[in-house]
Design an enzyme around this catalytic site. Sequence first.
Site, PDB file in Angstrom:
ATOM      1  N   SER A   1       1.043  -5.390   0.472  1.00  0.00           N
ATOM      2  CA  SER A   1       1.777  -4.594   0.200  1.00  0.00           C
ATOM      3  C   SER A   1       3.197  -5.017  -0.154  1.00  0.00           C
ATOM      4  CB  SER A   1       1.880  -3.292   1.378  1.00  0.00           C
ATOM      5  OG  SER A   1       2.463  -2.082   0.843  1.00  0.00           O
ATOM      6  N   ASN A   2       4.125  -4.066  -0.288  1.00  0.00           N
ATOM      7  CA  ASN A   2       5.505  -4.640  -0.550  1.00  0.00           C
ATOM      8  C   ASN A   2       6.519  -3.780  -0.018  1.00  0.00           C
ATOM      9  OD1 ASN A   2       6.411  -2.228  -2.493  1.00  0.00           O
ATOM     10  ND2 ASN A   2       4.471  -3.137  -3.440  1.00  0.00           N
TER      11      ASN A   2
END
Length: 206
Positions: A19-20
């Site tokens: 993810s980020n």
Amino acid sequence: VLVTAGPTRERIDPVRYLSNRSSGKMGFAIAAAARAAGAEVILVTGPVQLATPAGVRRIDVESAADMFAAVEREVAGIDVFVAAAAVADYRPVTPSPRKIKKSAARIDLALERTTDILASVAARDDRPFVVGFAAETDDVEGYARAKLQAKRLDLIAANEVGDGKAFDQDDNALIVLSQDERIEIPHASKIEVARRLVALIAARMR
Ligand code: CTP
């Protein structure tokens, strides 16, 4: 108005994902500002810790593929599409159905490209007014202008990211580019920046 927001999660195994650092705050602020300006708003969001803005229809998704599917379902008849989500560009090719156990000293994770949701909306015959985001650590304007052309966008909102900038912050500053314009939205709360961006979009819709 259809808005995407937040990060996506790309599954590695049942307990892990890629993810980020996107918080979703910018996208949620745009959804709220568009609603306040009188629009009917649909917000497609990845996993975030944010309350749904009043009067906005929210659709929760997890992966880039889920987000693409939700946008495809909702996009017909939309006047404006704003892609504020930090969609994963790559996902694991073969997510493991079981938790990956540690044994080897090194493992390789093969990744494949996800569908570019923004470019796919811009390529539709019945395309709405299309606004993209560009988060860059350097040459913000150069890369943003290249994305505006490559994805055939009406507007691109570019911001500088990096330690302490934009991601998960409550404020932001944008450079908004169209084919022939350059407008700076100075540093302010994401709520205020969103209001200014929505006003720019509305002026170009008239
Ligand atoms: N976007 C999207 N679908 C994707 C990837 C990105 O809709 N699969 C949208 C984002 O919501 C944002 C814009 O595209 O509006 C960002 O462009 P992108 O080319 O993905 O930027 P980066 O991820 O920073 O890519 P690059 O590494 O090429 O700079």
